[in-house]
Structure formats: structure tokens, C-alpha cells
Design a protein around this motif. Structure first.
Motif, PDB file in Angstrom:
ATOM      1  N   MET A   1      24.427 105.055  -9.894  1.00  0.00           N
ATOM      2  CA  MET A   1      24.276 104.811 -11.308  1.00  0.00           C
ATOM      3  C   MET A   1      22.956 105.450 -11.765  1.00  0.00           C
ATOM      4  SD  MET A   1      24.244 101.106 -13.326  1.00  0.00           S
ATOM      5  CE  MET A   1      25.852 100.634 -12.772  1.00  0.00           C
ATOM      6  N   ASN A   2      23.014 106.231 -12.836  1.00  0.00           N
ATOM      7  CA  ASN A   2      21.788 106.864 -13.302  1.00  0.00           C
ATOM      8  C   ASN A   2      20.935 105.887 -14.117  1.00  0.00           C
ATOM      9  OD1 ASN A   2      22.568 106.885 -16.067  1.00  0.00           O
ATOM     10  ND2 ASN A   2      23.727 108.772 -15.762  1.00  0.00           N
ATOM     11  N   LYS A   3      19.734 106.311 -14.480  1.00  0.00           N
ATOM     12  CA  LYS A   3      18.789 105.409 -15.151  1.00  0.00           C
ATOM     13  C   LYS A   3      19.308 104.914 -16.494  1.00  0.00           C
ATOM     14  CE  LYS A   3      14.482 106.964 -13.146  1.00  0.00           C
ATOM     15  NZ  LYS A   3      13.145 107.481 -13.412  1.00  0.00           N
TER      16      LYS A   3
ATOM     17  N   SER B   1      21.308 100.482 -19.600  1.00  0.00           N
ATOM     18  CA  SER B   1      22.355  99.954 -20.480  1.00  0.00           C
ATOM     19  C   SER B   1      22.994  98.706 -19.877  1.00  0.00           C
ATOM     20  CB  SER B   1      23.410 101.029 -20.730  1.00  0.00           C
ATOM     21  OG  SER B   1      24.455 100.532 -21.509  1.00  0.00           O
ATOM     22  N   SER B   2      23.270  98.748 -18.592  1.00  0.00           N
ATOM     23  CA  SER B   2      23.870  97.615 -17.896  1.00  0.00           C
ATOM     24  C   SER B   2      22.949  96.397 -17.937  1.00  0.00           C
ATOM     25  CB  SER B   2      24.169  98.013 -16.449  1.00  0.00           C
ATOM     26  OG  SER B   2      24.617  96.924 -15.709  1.00  0.00           O
TER      27      SER B   2
END
Length: 74
Positions: free
Chosen positions: A1-3, A8-9
Motif C-alpha cells: 500500500m502506498n503512502k 486515506s485508510s
């Protein structure tokens, strides 16, 4: 998962947790305004670590409040 996805998560999880606190424990929700934050939401460089720490802080406050309510009811 990117930054960006991680940020966002975490933001969504913070929102979800805050809404849950607001619905289940409105008296705790009111106190969240008094909880000192270690960053400002207007700050542009909020790190993933900052968001994670804030989420953990919310969860811990909720669990502590739930425990104290349970103690009072018994």
C-alpha cells in the motif's frame, strides 16, 4: 500500500472510530475536543505515524471509557 492509500485508510478509520464514539458515547465525544492533539489538522505534513498514533489514542480512550462505564453499571 502506498503512502497516499495508507493515509486515506487511516483517515477513514479515524472518522469511523470518531463516529462510533459519537453515537455510542456522546459524553466521551464531547471530551475529545479537550484532548490535546500532537498535530494540527491544518498542518500539511502530517505523517502516517501521526495518524496511526491518533487512531490508537482514540481507540484507547474508547476502550477505557467502555471499561469505566461497565464498572459503574455493576
Amino acid at each position: 500500500m502506498n503512502k497516499i492509500d495508507k493515509r486515506s485508510s487511516l483517515t477513514k478509520e479515524i472518522f469511523k472510530t470518531t463516529v462510533e464514539i459519537q453515537k455510542k458515547f456522546p459524553e466521551l465525544y464531547e471530551l475529545l475536543d479537550e484532548t490535546p492533539l500532537f498535530f494540527s489538522f491544518t498542518e500539511k505534513n502530517i505523517s502516517i505515524s501521526d495518524l496511526r498514533q491518533y487512531l490508537v489514542s482514540l481507540i484507547m480512550q474508547q476502550k477505557s471509557f467502555e471499561k469505566s462505564i461497565g464498572t459503574i453499571r455493576h
